[in-house]
Design an enzyme around this catalytic site. Structure first.
Site, PDB file in Angstrom:
ATOM      1  N   ASP A  42      69.327  36.303  83.313  1.00 16.23           N
ATOM      2  CA  ASP A  42      70.764  36.072  83.334  1.00 16.23           C
ATOM      3  C   ASP A  42      71.170  35.095  82.233  1.00 16.23           C
ATOM      4  OD1 ASP A  42      73.285  36.453  84.597  1.00 16.23           O
ATOM      5  OD2 ASP A  42      73.109  34.405  85.351  1.00 16.23           O
ATOM      6  N   THR A  48      77.612  37.904  80.261  1.00 12.54           N
ATOM      7  CA  THR A  48      77.435  36.620  79.585  1.00 12.54           C
ATOM      8  C   THR A  48      76.530  36.753  78.361  1.00 12.54           C
ATOM      9  OG1 THR A  48      75.620  36.079  81.109  1.00 12.54           O
ATOM     10  CG2 THR A  48      77.789  35.257  81.669  1.00 12.54           C
ATOM     11  N   THR A  49      75.476  37.547  78.489  1.00 13.11           N
ATOM     12  CA  THR A  49      74.574  37.700  77.347  1.00 13.11           C
ATOM     13  C   THR A  49      75.294  38.414  76.205  1.00 13.11           C
ATOM     14  OG1 THR A  49      72.838  37.990  78.979  1.00 13.11           O
ATOM     15  CG2 THR A  49      72.254  38.416  76.703  1.00 13.11           C
ATOM     16  N   ASP A  58      76.458  38.613  89.963  1.00  9.28           N
ATOM     17  CA  ASP A  58      77.104  39.374  88.882  1.00  9.28           C
ATOM     18  C   ASP A  58      77.792  40.598  89.457  1.00  9.28           C
ATOM     19  OD1 ASP A  58      75.893  37.553  87.259  1.00  9.28           O
ATOM     20  OD2 ASP A  58      74.794  38.991  86.023  1.00  9.28           O
TER      21      ASP A  58
HETATM   22  P1  ADP Z   1      75.071  40.800  80.214  1.00 12.26           P
HETATM   23  O1  ADP Z   1      74.737  39.389  80.551  1.00 12.26           O
HETATM   24  O2  ADP Z   1      75.820  40.909  78.930  1.00 12.26           O
HETATM   25  O3  ADP Z   1      75.721  41.534  81.330  1.00 12.26           O
HETATM   26  P2  ADP Z   1      72.845  42.546  80.701  1.00 12.26           P
HETATM   27  O4  ADP Z   1      71.420  42.225  80.504  1.00 12.26           O
HETATM   28  O5  ADP Z   1      73.344  42.692  82.080  1.00 12.26           O
HETATM   29  O6  ADP Z   1      73.670  41.472  79.913  1.00 12.26           O
HETATM   30  O7  ADP Z   1      73.116  43.890  79.899  1.00 12.26           O
HETATM   31  C1  ADP Z   1      74.371  44.473  79.844  1.00 12.26           C
HETATM   32  C2  ADP Z   1      74.339  45.669  78.920  1.00 12.26           C
HETATM   33  O8  ADP Z   1      73.440  46.658  79.419  1.00 12.26           O
HETATM   34  C3  ADP Z   1      75.699  46.339  78.859  1.00 12.26           C
HETATM   35  O9  ADP Z   1      75.988  46.699  77.535  1.00 12.26           O
HETATM   36  C4  ADP Z   1      75.527  47.560  79.741  1.00 12.26           C
HETATM   37  O10 ADP Z   1      76.394  48.608  79.400  1.00 12.26           O
HETATM   38  C5  ADP Z   1      74.098  47.908  79.487  1.00 12.26           C
HETATM   39  N1  ADP Z   1      73.525  48.733  80.564  1.00 12.26           N
HETATM   40  C6  ADP Z   1      73.465  48.445  81.868  1.00 12.26           C
HETATM   41  N2  ADP Z   1      72.883  49.450  82.565  1.00 12.26           N
HETATM   42  C7  ADP Z   1      72.554  50.383  81.665  1.00 12.26           C
HETATM   43  C8  ADP Z   1      71.900  51.658  81.728  1.00 12.26           C
HETATM   44  N3  ADP Z   1      71.488  52.161  82.898  1.00 12.26           N
HETATM   45  N4  ADP Z   1      71.730  52.334  80.581  1.00 12.26           N
HETATM   46  C9  ADP Z   1      72.136  51.813  79.417  1.00 12.26           C
HETATM   47  N5  ADP Z   1      72.751  50.639  79.279  1.00 12.26           N
HETATM   48  C10 ADP Z   1      72.960  49.928  80.373  1.00 12.26           C
HETATM   49 MG    MG Z   2      75.010  42.064  83.162  1.00 12.62          MG
END
Ligand code: ADP
Ligand code: MG
Length: 561
Positions: free
Chosen positions: A61, A94-95, A386
């Protein structure tokens, strides 16, 4: 004055100006983004964070990582704030927000090197961000608040890659049910969804309890284990004989007098318990202590009593059972009483908890989160957090976007078109902004072990052909329709990320002078550096003391990854 230098800063203060200041801040900002970049997306890696006390957190996270990293460079902290704002406003993304901010800084570095002025850059970035927000609005999909399927998919997308894979469907269901249960005319307060962590047992035995779980036992063994159809009283102070304001001294001359005094107190306690009995109270929850004697009488009357209930639990109890908290027993009237179908002490993973369930209109609910180890449960708890945030945001705004990098590619294309209409040097900034957004799909590809160039080329050509929702399937490496795949995120996750990333980048770019006050500076400073305002030797990151925090941070992170 002749050639005599005029000294206005104290000897200890440090000053970095012009390009040096910019480049120092950009380096610090980029370092923060770099630190979380590998965690992005479903295939992102985790970080193990160890604090000085030896406590270990394993997480994916973004905001948790940054908050725990103990960053002290001022510019780096501005990027950390991007993550914090994102967390407060939407609870997810957030990332992405930080990675975009870092990439905006990186692109601006290249333009600054081409002698494009920071003000021009800032203006171009602002225009681009505004345009991007409009485009996002256009491509967003309307969702109604009772479209459980999409809400479920949004809840699951936010949990992807966060240790919850095996039970993602179940947890997503719990999250959606929880949010729908606490939603009322005042909106949705995620504080009314409590997550009770229970170590031991499989994640997929987690459950939703419509009601409140209190991490306490009943105060006396002699009280019943459970009461059904319970009338409930909630007391926000202690259950004791009120103490006098003044310190009174009672002089007792013979034993009878002492007995009389004790009898009096006993009678009063008895009277307090009788008040509850008269009101047919079956369970009483007290924020403060419960007098020993009162415990005895309560047990005798078959009343279930819990003491030292946290303030937040008192509020949840009130909300879910309809009870109105009073300060003291004597303030109670029928109007203050709440109701629950069941109040019971139960075992959760070896710990005793009090369950208050079967409330008529559950406006406070609890997710019992089970998992094998503490680290697992903690990380899934963050994932649920989240997830609660995105479901709430979706119901509030009613607009979502396909995920998997689709919106970023769509924006990049739209912004490149838009750049032509901007013209001048700002055009270059808008184009840089478009390139910067592509860091999200590029990183998703990289973290999934794919070739980012191949992925980007394919994504761009799909979007060129009108496939607005084409995104990257991080599991197969294919470019697919994210809507069909059910990968959705709230519109606000993206718009907020772009907004705060732009704000932070622009703010850092516009700084051309960093003056660190003397008391911020740890080490001794070479006198030559102060009077002419030059950067101390060593270039960015090499400055001693306060500004040198960056060098320290870089080292710390290097060790962490
Ligand atoms: P953040 O802190 O930004 O939410 P995450 O590690 O949760 O970081 O990653 C979010 C990213 O991963 C977003 O761009 C989201 O669209 C993408 N994402 C989430 N699930 C999937 C999936 N099943 N396939 C492809 N991309 C995904
Ligand atoms: Mg996320």
């Amino acid at each position: 004055m002749g050639n005599q230098p005029l000294i206005v800063l104290s000897e200890q203060s440090q000053r970095t100006s012009g390009k040096d200041a910019q480049s120092m801040n950009i380096t610090a900002g980029k370092a923060v983004a770099e630190a979380v970049r590998t965690t992005l997306g479903p295939k992102g890696m985790d970080k193990m964070l160890v604090n000085t006390a030896g406590n270990v957190v394993v997480t994916n996270d973004g905001v948790t990582i940054l908050k725990r990293m103990d960053i002290d460079h001022p510019a780096a902290n501005m990027i950390v704030e991007v993550a914090e704002t994102q967390e407060d406003e939407v609870g997810d993304g957030t990332t992405s927000a930080v990675v975009v901010a870092g990439e905006l800084l990186k692109r601006s570095e290249e333009l600054l090197d081409q002698d494009i002025h920071a003000t021009t850059l800032a203006q171009g970035y602002r225009q681009a961000a505004e345009q991007a927000t409009d485009v996002l609005e256009e491509i967003a999909i309307d969702v109604s608040e009772d479209d459980s399927e999409i809400l479920h998919q949004i809840a699951a997308t936010a949990m992807t890659g966060k240790g919850a894979e095996s039970a993602k469907d179940l947890l997503a269901e719990l999250v959606v049910d929880a949010i729908q249960a606490v939603a009322d005319e005042d909106g949705i307060n995620t504080d009314n969804v409590q997550v009770e962590k229970a170590v031991g047992g499989a994640i997929d035995t987690s459950e939703l309890v419509e009601g409140v779980i209190i991490d306490k036992e009943r105060v006396s063994e002699n009280m019943p284990f459970f009461v059904d159809d319970a009338t409930i009283a909630v007391i926000s102070d202690a259950f004791e004989v009120a103490e006098t304001e003044i310190d009174a001294e009672v002089n007792v001359t013979d034993p009878d007098q002492l007995q009389e005094f004790l009898d009096q107190e006993e009678a009063q306690i008895r009277d307090m318990v009788d008040t509850l009995v008269d009101l047919d109270v079956d369970a009483v929850f007290v924020n403060g202590a419960i007098d020993d004697l009162a415990q005895h009488y309560l047990a005798e009357a078959g009343i279930f009593g819990v003491r030292r209930v946290k303030k937040s639990d008192i509020q949840r109890l009130a909300r879910s059972t309809g009870a109105r908290p009073v300060n003291g027993v004597y303030d109670l009237t029928e109007d203050h009483l709440g109701f629950a179908g069941s109040v019971a002490q139960k075992d959760v993973g070896g710990d005793q908890r009090v369950f208050v369930e079967d409330v008529e209109d559950a406006k406070a609910v609890t997710i019992i989160l089970r998992g094998g180890t503490e680290h697992v449960v903690d990380e899934v708890d963050r994932a649920i957090d989240d997830s609660l945030g995105v479901v709430r945001t979706t119901i509030q705004d009613g607009k979502v976007l396909a995920g998997g990098g689709a919106p970023e590619i769509e924006l990049a294309l739209a912004l490149r078109d838009f750049a032509d209409s901007v013209g001048g040097r700002e055009q270059l900034a808008v184009e840089a902004f478009a390139d910067a957004l592509e860091v999200v799909p590029r990183t998703l590809a990289e973290n999934a072990g794919l070739d980012p160039i191949d992925s980007l080329v394919e994504l761009r050509s799909e979007h060129d052909g009108g496939a607005t929702a084409a995104g990257l399937d991080a599991y197969t490496g294919d470019v697919i329709d994210m809507e069909a795949e059910g990968v959705y995120e709230p519109l606000r996750v993206k718009s907020q990320a772009i907004e705060s990333a732009t704000e932070a980048a622009v703010m850092l770019l516009r700084i051309d002078d960093v003056i660190a006050a003397g008391d911020l500076v740890g080490g001794s400073v070479d006198e030559d550096d102060d009077d002419d305002g030059d950067m101390p030797p060593g270039g960015p990151g090499g400055a001693p003391g306060g500004m040198g925090g960056m060098g320290g941070m870089g080292g710390g992170m290097g060790g962490m990854m």
